[in-house]
Enzyme design. Structure first.
Site, PDB file in Angstrom:
ATOM      1  N   ARG A 117       2.141  -4.348  -7.577  1.00  0.00           N
ATOM      2  CA  ARG A 117       1.023  -5.309  -7.457  1.00  0.00           C
ATOM      3  C   ARG A 117       1.195  -6.609  -8.232  1.00  0.00           C
ATOM      4  O   ARG A 117       0.307  -7.462  -8.176  1.00  0.00           O
ATOM      5  CB  ARG A 117      -0.309  -4.666  -7.859  1.00  0.00           C
TER       6      ARG A 117
ATOM      7  N   ASN B 266       4.858  -6.749  -0.897  1.00  0.00           N
ATOM      8  CA  ASN B 266       3.561  -7.285  -0.449  1.00  0.00           C
ATOM      9  C   ASN B 266       2.653  -7.624  -1.636  1.00  0.00           C
ATOM     10  O   ASN B 266       1.536  -7.140  -1.764  1.00  0.00           O
ATOM     11  CB  ASN B 266       2.867  -6.327   0.524  1.00  0.00           C
TER      12      ASN B 266
ATOM     13  N   ASP C 206       6.736  -4.188   4.336  1.00  0.00           N
ATOM     14  CA  ASP C 206       5.839  -3.034   4.202  1.00  0.00           C
ATOM     15  C   ASP C 206       4.380  -3.420   3.994  1.00  0.00           C
ATOM     16  O   ASP C 206       4.059  -4.378   3.312  1.00  0.00           O
ATOM     17  CB  ASP C 206       6.266  -2.113   3.058  1.00  0.00           C
TER      18      ASP C 206
ATOM     19  N   ASN D   9      -2.084   4.799   4.906  1.00  0.00           N
ATOM     20  CA  ASN D   9      -1.440   4.340   6.131  1.00  0.00           C
ATOM     21  C   ASN D   9       0.072   4.464   6.004  1.00  0.00           C
ATOM     22  O   ASN D   9       0.652   3.800   5.155  1.00  0.00           O
ATOM     23  CB  ASN D   9      -1.829   2.874   6.405  1.00  0.00           C
TER      24      ASN D   9
ATOM     25  N   ASP E 167       5.031   5.904  -2.283  1.00  0.00           N
ATOM     26  CA  ASP E 167       4.117   4.900  -1.721  1.00  0.00           C
ATOM     27  C   ASP E 167       2.920   4.710  -2.664  1.00  0.00           C
ATOM     28  O   ASP E 167       1.776   4.573  -2.222  1.00  0.00           O
ATOM     29  CB  ASP E 167       3.656   5.268  -0.307  1.00  0.00           C
TER      30      ASP E 167
END
Ligand SMILES: [Zn+2]
Length: 430
Positions: free
Chosen positions: A67, A97, A155, A281, A308
């Protein structure tokens, strides 16, 4: 100070080693492995007794969301790497991301530098496939690789455009980078918040079929055959996807994949009572899919377990199920969840170690994954029997979004060693 781990069960599947032994870590690399080594070392070596515990090559996570930059209220590189160390991971691959996304040398270098300052576990950045993760133009993969990226991925989003994916594969191949795909045909998933099936129907939640994943796996395998690029499926979750990957491997294609501990553990039943912590997801699937993942992990079709780890704050999770963000944290619960498969007889102890260390190292071509002479002194020590109850508030991650809070677990990390230095010590080894 050099370190000698005395009397543990040393499990190193890459060398076919599984025996009670001492392990000497010297000058940041693996020195000797064998019986009676601790007796012969000098007073400058710290001896740690690890009898009754499993000693293995440091665990490597191919899929971590740290993050930082941009969403430090959920996690940052310092807190995320502390969580990794507590979970037994000596290296994590940081997904791109972030805000801004890691699609440039500047962002990659920032991540590398922040990780060095944090000084806990190794951080390998994963760069973007497309600029801004927008799925329109390719990122500068050569520049990303030079700055330290070990793979490329959009991703969180799939690369929907097949022609662009073909060019991405051709480009990645010239730089020796693995393409990591979040497989989801967005026209099929169509905003579905959980897996399509009886549970979603009863709960009245908008759902996505598992073919949203497998359809893209099938397309990409054909592109992999066309281009010869190394291709890796992130967080595989459906029985059809693993069947396709098994066939692709039989064809000799350079295809690999990973599975998360939660897709090995939970079914879509976990969403029946609208627990947003179970929203992820790809979504949690049905029992037959979970069985297929376990079998594929055991037979080696699935190369690696990857967490993940996806931290979110209450702002994203304490909302209605369909509005909630996808994802759960996972670094600190991976070891006991995968160990449950050893206790169930699905995996051998050597498989457990291989899928969490040698397997992931091989997929991205990373150092580590073995305790061979001269390998990096990255070591994880696990107490396979320790019983504990997961408490979301007690975890080291900045976020608390785990559906496993309150669950009784068995197996716990005792010691995490990176480059010969102890970066985490749990319950003091005997
Ligand atoms: Zn993803």
């Amino acid at each position: 100070m050099d370190l000698c781990l005395r009397g543990g069960r040393v499990i190193d599947p890459r060398r076919g080693f599984d025996a009670e032994a001492d392990l000497l870590l010297k000058d940041g690399v693996v020195g000797l492995v064998g019986a009676g080594i601790a007796e012969g070392v000098g007073s400058d070596v710290r001896i740690v007794d690890v009898r009754g515990l499993w000693v293995m090559p440091g665990l490597i996570d191919l899929h971590t969301h740290l993050r930082e930059p941009g969403q430090e209220y959920k996690e940052d590189i310092a807190s995320g790497t502390r969580a990794a160390a507590a979970g037994g991971f000596t290296a994590v691959c940081a997904m791109p991301n972030t805000t801004p996304p890691n699609d440039s040398r500047a962002v990659t270098e920032l991540i590398v530098n922040r990780a060095r300052e944090a000084g806990t576990v190794r951080v390998y950045p994963v760069g973007a496939i497309t600029k801004g993760l927008a799925g329109e133009t390719l990122a500068e993969m050569g520049e990303l690789k030079e700055a330290g990226c070990v793979a490329v991925s959009d991703d969180g989003k799939p690369v929907m455009n097949a022609e662009l994916m073909r060019r991405a594969m051709e480009y990645a191949r010239t730089f020796g980078l693995t393409i990591v795909q979040h497989c989801e045909d967005l026209t099929l998933s169509a905003g579905g918040a959980m897996n399509e099936g009886a549970v979603a129907t009863r709960a009245g939640i908008r759902a996505q079929p598992s073919s949203a994943e497998s359809a893209m796996v099938a397309r990409d395998i054909e592109l992999c055959a066309l281009t010869g690029a190394r291709y890796h499926v992130a967080h595989v979750s459906s029985a059809d996807s693993v069947r396709l990957i098994r066939e692709a491997k039989r064809r000799g294609l350079p295809v690999s994949c990973e599975v998360t501990p939660h897709h090995l553990t939970l079914t879509d039943d976990a969403c029946a009572r609208y627990d947003t912590h179970a929203k992820c997801n790809p979504p949690l699937r049905g029992a037959a899919d979970v069985e297929a993942q376990r079998a594929a992990l055991a037979d080696g079709t699935i190369d690696a377990v990857a967490t993940d780890h996806a931290p979110h704050s209450p702002v994203e999770k304490e909302v209605e199920f369909e509005q909630a963000a996808f994802g759960m944290i996972g670094l600190e619960t991976a070891v006991p969840l995968v160990l449950a498969l050893v206790r169930a007889g699905t995996l051998s102890p050597a498989d457990f170690v291989a899928r969490l260390s040698a397997g992931p190292a091989r997929v991205f071509g990373l150092p580590g994954g073995s305790l061979a002479d001269g390998a990096p002194a990255d070591v994880t020590v696990v107490d396979p029997e320790a019983a504990w109850t997961c408490d979301g508030r007690a975890l080291r991650s900045r976020s608390r979004n785990t559906p496993f809070s309150g669950r009784a677990l068995r197996g716990r990390v005792s010691l995490t060693v990176v480059g010969g230095s102890i970066v985490y010590s749990g319950e003091q080894p005997a």
